[in-house]
Design a protein around this motif. Structure first.
Motif, PDB file in Angstrom:
ATOM      1  N   HIS A   1      -5.852 -10.953  -9.104  1.00  0.00           N
ATOM      2  CA  HIS A   1      -5.475 -11.320  -8.001  1.00  0.00           C
ATOM      3  C   HIS A   1      -5.590 -12.853  -7.697  1.00  0.00           C
ATOM      4  O   HIS A   1      -6.440 -13.389  -8.190  1.00  0.00           O
TER       5      HIS A   1
ATOM      6  N   THR B   1      -3.370  -2.622   5.139  1.00  0.00           N
ATOM      7  CA  THR B   1      -3.357  -4.127   5.340  1.00  0.00           C
ATOM      8  C   THR B   1      -4.584  -4.691   6.105  1.00  0.00           C
ATOM      9  O   THR B   1      -4.825  -3.626   7.196  1.00  0.00           O
TER      10      THR B   1
ATOM     11  N   MET C   1       0.927  -2.524  -7.396  1.00  0.00           N
ATOM     12  CA  MET C   1       1.207  -3.948  -7.205  1.00  0.00           C
ATOM     13  C   MET C   1      -0.317  -4.736  -7.433  1.00  0.00           C
ATOM     14  O   MET C   1      -1.320  -4.259  -7.610  1.00  0.00           O
TER      15      MET C   1
ATOM     16  N   SER D   1      -1.413  -7.518  -5.393  1.00  0.00           N
ATOM     17  CA  SER D   1      -0.830  -8.195  -4.120  1.00  0.00           C
ATOM     18  C   SER D   1      -1.614  -9.536  -3.987  1.00  0.00           C
ATOM     19  O   SER D   1      -2.562 -10.084  -4.643  1.00  0.00           O
ATOM     20  N   SER D   2      -0.825 -10.571  -3.312  1.00  0.00           N
ATOM     21  CA  SER D   2      -1.153 -12.052  -3.331  1.00  0.00           C
ATOM     22  C   SER D   2      -1.980 -11.962  -2.072  1.00  0.00           C
ATOM     23  O   SER D   2      -2.350 -11.271  -1.315  1.00  0.00           O
TER      24      SER D   2
ATOM     25  N   SER E   1      -2.089  -3.946   0.445  1.00  0.00           N
ATOM     26  CA  SER E   1      -0.677  -4.229   0.209  1.00  0.00           C
ATOM     27  C   SER E   1      -0.214  -5.514   0.834  1.00  0.00           C
ATOM     28  O   SER E   1       0.577  -6.292   0.229  1.00  0.00           O
TER      29      SER E   1
ATOM     30  N   GLN F   1      -3.762  -1.182  -6.515  1.00  0.00           N
ATOM     31  CA  GLN F   1      -3.881  -2.345  -6.963  1.00  0.00           C
ATOM     32  C   GLN F   1      -4.125  -2.482  -8.285  1.00  0.00           C
ATOM     33  O   GLN F   1      -4.841  -1.649  -8.913  1.00  0.00           O
TER      34      GLN F   1
ATOM     35  N   ASN G   1       3.834 -10.908  -0.495  1.00  0.00           N
ATOM     36  CA  ASN G   1       3.633  -9.437  -0.422  1.00  0.00           C
ATOM     37  C   ASN G   1       4.937  -8.805   0.114  1.00  0.00           C
ATOM     38  O   ASN G   1       5.346  -7.766  -0.313  1.00  0.00           O
TER      39      ASN G   1
END
Length: 293
Positions: free
Chosen positions: A224, A95, A19, A21-22, A53, A220, A28
């Motif tokens: 980003h 997370t 990913m 991720s934002s 994530s 990741q 996400n």
């Protein structure tokens, strides 16, 4: 840590996500919703996500507006709903969650079963406090509090060892997992570019080889929203050190069938866990020995 019981399923179809991720939960969740549907369509039994994530946001002030505790975290709730919807186990990677240590967050990983229940939780133990040549110092401990407990999750595929990113540089953690019967070691990551290029594949293969375990390392990758860049190269490595999947810089999923009988077969072929011996370590005596040799 006590030795866990082996699982009754000999194979696992695993989907590993790479990913970018934002810095918002909502974006996400949208990404993971698509990944879970794709994993289900591919017949996967477990979806493995990377570190952070749920959110990649180095701006503590803005992150604090969104980061909350486990019970209210929207990303964890979404993963639980997706797991129940598809009957899909989900390893969340990690997370950020609100912590009790002076306002610092915890970098927390969850394993969720196919009913949506949380099977285990793990807080990242080793924090990335480093000074890389020519780069700005990194102090993960400024934002995150360290965990203090190794976690071995019981699953139908045997025990899974939980870890996150920088933990990979502390081999004793994985040795303890292997002695406790782990079949898979999860190492979700958001590796820096310089250390990823230099060390990432070598560290993953070493952890797999020395412990006779599968390593699943979802990562990741890319640029980003918060300005950072991550290495990528999500990998699955088998107990012999063979690379089963290498996603390089590709965002999306890799699906692999893991033959868990290879764990026992490899440990029989090279029984390093059984061959370990106790020994004394006396640094002063060792120095004296070198001086008189």
């Amino acid at each position: 840590m006590t030795k866990a019981t082996m699982g009754d399923r000999a194979t696992l179809r695993l989907a590993m996500a790479q990913m970018c991720s934002s810095n918002t939960h909502a974006r996400n969740i949208e990404i993971v919703t698509g990944l879970a549907a794709e994993a289900h369509a591919a017949g996967a039994e477990l979806l493995a996500l990377p570190e952070a994530s749920g959110m990649v946001n180095k701006d503590v002030a803005s992150a604090r507006l969104s980061v909350t505790d486990e019970a209210r975290d929207p990303f964890i709730a979404a993963c639980r709903e997706l797991a129940a919807k598809y009957g899909l186990w989900i390893h969340t990677g990690s997370t950020p969650l609100a912590g009790a240590d002076g306002g610092r967050f915890s970098n927390t990983s969850h394993l969720i079963d196919g009913s949506g229940a949380i099977v285990s939780r793990y807080d990242k133990i080793h924090l990335f406090d480093v000074d890389l040549p020519g780069e700005v110092s990194r102090r993960e401990s400024d934002r995150y509090a360290p965990g203090g407990e190794a976690v071995l999750a019981e699953t139908p595929w045997g025990p899974f060892g939980m870890s996150v990113c920088y933990d990979v540089r502390f081999p004793h953690l994985y040795r303890d997992y292997a002695h406790a019967g782990a079949t898979i070691l999860f190492i979700p990551s958001a590796f820096a570019i310089s250390t990823g290029e230099a060390h990432w594949p070598t560290l993953l293969r070493a952890r797999a080889i020395e412990n006779g375990c599968y390593v699943v390392a979802a990562a990741q990758c890319g640029h980003h929203d918060d300005g950072r860049e991550t290495w990528g190269q999500s990998m699955i490595v088998d107990p012999w050190g063979t690379i089963v999947a290498d996603m390089d810089k590709r965002i999306g999923l890799a699906v692999a069938d893991l033959d868990l009988s290879k764990v026992e077969a490899t440990r029989r072929s090279i029984p390093s866990l059984a061959n370990e011996r106790d020994y004394r370590f006396e640094p002063a005596a060792m120095r004296r020995g070198r001086q008189t040799a």
